[in-house]
Every structure is written in C-alpha cells, then in structure tokens.
Design a protein around this motif. Structure first.
Motif, PDB file in Angstrom:
ATOM      1  N   TYR A 246       9.468  10.003   1.927  1.00  0.00           N
ATOM      2  CA  TYR A 246       9.716  11.358   2.430  1.00  0.00           C
ATOM      3  C   TYR A 246      11.125  11.486   3.001  1.00  0.00           C
ATOM      4  O   TYR A 246      11.789  12.500   2.792  1.00  0.00           O
ATOM      5  CB  TYR A 246       8.689  11.727   3.495  1.00  0.00           C
ATOM      6  CG  TYR A 246       8.966  13.072   4.123  1.00  0.00           C
ATOM      7  CD1 TYR A 246       8.668  14.249   3.444  1.00  0.00           C
ATOM      8  CD2 TYR A 246       9.558  13.157   5.381  1.00  0.00           C
ATOM      9  CE1 TYR A 246       8.944  15.484   4.003  1.00  0.00           C
ATOM     10  CE2 TYR A 246       9.842  14.390   5.943  1.00  0.00           C
ATOM     11  CZ  TYR A 246       9.525  15.545   5.256  1.00  0.00           C
ATOM     12  OH  TYR A 246       9.802  16.762   5.811  1.00  0.00           O
TER      13      TYR A 246
ATOM     14  N   LEU B  91       5.052   5.906   2.347  1.00  0.00           N
ATOM     15  CA  LEU B  91       5.047   7.373   2.370  1.00  0.00           C
ATOM     16  C   LEU B  91       6.194   7.933   3.203  1.00  0.00           C
ATOM     17  O   LEU B  91       6.916   8.841   2.776  1.00  0.00           O
ATOM     18  CB  LEU B  91       3.701   7.887   2.894  1.00  0.00           C
ATOM     19  CG  LEU B  91       2.573   7.975   1.881  1.00  0.00           C
ATOM     20  CD1 LEU B  91       1.300   8.482   2.535  1.00  0.00           C
ATOM     21  CD2 LEU B  91       2.949   8.866   0.710  1.00  0.00           C
ATOM     22  N   VAL B  92       6.372   7.403   4.420  1.00  0.00           N
ATOM     23  CA  VAL B  92       7.426   7.914   5.307  1.00  0.00           C
ATOM     24  C   VAL B  92       8.815   7.611   4.745  1.00  0.00           C
ATOM     25  O   VAL B  92       9.669   8.514   4.705  1.00  0.00           O
ATOM     26  CB  VAL B  92       7.249   7.352   6.728  1.00  0.00           C
ATOM     27  CG1 VAL B  92       8.432   7.755   7.614  1.00  0.00           C
ATOM     28  CG2 VAL B  92       5.948   7.855   7.344  1.00  0.00           C
TER      29      VAL B  92
ATOM     30  N   PRO C  59       0.835  -1.218   0.000  1.00  0.00           N
ATOM     31  CA  PRO C  59       0.000   0.000   0.000  1.00  0.00           C
ATOM     32  C   PRO C  59       0.862   1.257   0.000  1.00  0.00           C
ATOM     33  O   PRO C  59       1.987   1.271   0.518  1.00  0.00           O
ATOM     34  CB  PRO C  59      -0.803  -0.116   1.312  1.00  0.00           C
ATOM     35  CG  PRO C  59      -0.673  -1.540   1.737  1.00  0.00           C
ATOM     36  CD  PRO C  59       0.628  -2.035   1.199  1.00  0.00           C
ATOM     37  N   LEU C  60       0.327   2.311  -0.583  1.00  0.00           N
ATOM     38  CA  LEU C  60       1.051   3.573  -0.660  1.00  0.00           C
ATOM     39  C   LEU C  60       1.343   4.137   0.727  1.00  0.00           C
ATOM     40  O   LEU C  60       2.397   4.742   0.953  1.00  0.00           O
ATOM     41  CB  LEU C  60       0.246   4.592  -1.477  1.00  0.00           C
ATOM     42  CG  LEU C  60       0.875   5.969  -1.663  1.00  0.00           C
ATOM     43  CD1 LEU C  60       2.188   5.862  -2.428  1.00  0.00           C
ATOM     44  CD2 LEU C  60      -0.086   6.908  -2.380  1.00  0.00           C
ATOM     45  N   SER C  61       0.439   3.925   1.667  1.00  0.00           N
ATOM     46  CA  SER C  61       0.632   4.465   3.011  1.00  0.00           C
ATOM     47  C   SER C  61       1.843   3.856   3.708  1.00  0.00           C
ATOM     48  O   SER C  61       2.405   4.460   4.620  1.00  0.00           O
ATOM     49  CB  SER C  61      -0.620   4.233   3.855  1.00  0.00           C
ATOM     50  OG  SER C  61      -0.955   2.855   3.888  1.00  0.00           O
ATOM     51  N   VAL C  62       2.264   2.664   3.284  1.00  0.00           N
ATOM     52  CA  VAL C  62       3.413   2.011   3.904  1.00  0.00           C
ATOM     53  C   VAL C  62       4.720   2.679   3.500  1.00  0.00           C
ATOM     54  O   VAL C  62       5.658   2.762   4.301  1.00  0.00           O
ATOM     55  CB  VAL C  62       3.428   0.509   3.541  1.00  0.00           C
ATOM     56  CG1 VAL C  62       4.685  -0.178   4.053  1.00  0.00           C
ATOM     57  CG2 VAL C  62       2.196  -0.170   4.102  1.00  0.00           C
TER      58      VAL C  62
END
Length: 199
Positions: free
Chosen positions: A125, A121-122, A116-119
């Motif tokens: 960044y 993201l950090v 998933p993209l949320s995994v």
C-alpha cells in the motif's frame, strides 16, 4: 449396507455446510426486521413472510453496482493477461536460459511463497501510495500481476518442452517475420557491434 454407512454421514455433513447458503438465500428475500425476528426459529431458513425482491433491486439503486461489476471484470482480465505475460517471460528465462545465479533467483522466488499476504499488505500500500495509484485500478492490477506461484508452475511446464522443439519453431516462424526483419535479427545475433554500425 456399507454404502449407506459411507454416504449417510457425508450427506449429513453436506446438509450442515448447506445451512449458511440456504439461510443467505432465504434472508435475501426478506426485509431486515423479519430476518432478525426469524433468527431463533426454523423460519430463518425458509422464504416465508414478506417475501420480495426489494433487496436485489436496492443493490442497483443505492450503490453503483454496475460500475463495481465492470471494475471487477477489468481488474480480473488485466491481472490474468498481464500475469500470463510477466510470469511466462520470467518462467521461460528461468527454464531455458543459462546464466549465473539462475537457481538462486528461482529459490528466492520460491521463498516468497512462505511470506503471508498480510505481512506485505502495508508495504504494498505504501508503494502504491507513493506511485499515486490510490483509488486507481492500477493500484490493484500491478501488485497482483506477477505471482511466484505462476512463475513456478510455468517454469515447471517449460522444463518439459524440449529445446529442439523451440529451435524448430524458430526455424519455421522465421520466414513469417519478413526478409528485412530476419536479416536484422541474424545480424544482431551474429555480430551485435557490426549491427549497431549498420542498423
């Protein structure tokens, strides 16, 4: 009669989904106080009361909306062009070149579709921050350029192109390269060590 039974629930469902859009359009023409005052009635979905275009003009006077729009156009165009370049090169290599581990690389690319993209993201960044692209358009463009979906779709398409067609295209396009460039390309292809000495 059967058509009515089919289209009537679909029409009612479409109206239900249209309610938020109608509310958004009606609210965009009202001041904030009237929006909250009309929430408990049908007036919330109607452009009644103090109707004006002040909210639309405020977008361009309170924030640099033009700059935001330009940034969106630049980022979108850059991601599309760079993505086509990167994804098509990777797809061509995976579709037409024979090398050890080709299927493993393609399987690894497919496996990234399940993340998933949320995994990521950090971690993305943190990488962007270390490179120094925070508050820079490159920090949005580069991470979004190469996508596993793009590589997969382009590879599947390139598998349908016959190798003979590519060879014929190269034969027809070779005279357009110029005689000197063509000779250099043939030399490099046939004997790279001799080419290194003579070029």
């Amino acid at each position: 009669m059967r058509r009515w039974l089919t289209y009537l629930p679909l029409t009612l469902l479409a109206l239900v989904f249209a309610f938020p859009v109608v509310f958004m359009l009606a609210s965009s023409l009202k001041p904030d106080e009237q929006i909250f005052a009309d929430l408990g009635s049908v007036r919330a979905f109607l452009p009644v009361g103090e109707v004006s275009l002040d909210n639309y003009t405020a977008v361009f006077t309170t924030v640099p909306a033009g700059r935001f729009l330009l940034n969106s156009v630049i980022v979108t165009a850059a991601i599309v062009l760079l993505g086509l370049l990167v994804n098509s090169m990777a797809a061509f290599a995976l579709a037409k070149y024979r090398f050890r581990g080709r299927n493993a690389v393609f399987l690894l690319i497919l496996c990234t579709l399940m993340i998933p993209l949320s995994v990521i993201l950090v971690p993305v960044y943190l990488v962007v921050m270390q490179v120094g692209w925070v508050n820079d358009l490159w920090g949005v463009i580069i991470p979004g350029a190469a996508t596993p979906t793009g590589v997969f779709l382009l590879r599947q398409y390139m598998l349908t192109i016959p190798d003979e067609l590519l060879e014929e295209w190269y034969r027809l396009a070779t005279p357009l390269r110029g005689e000197e460039l063509d000779a250099a390309l043939r030399l490099v292809r046939e004997d790279p060590y001799r080419a290194k000495r003579e070029l």
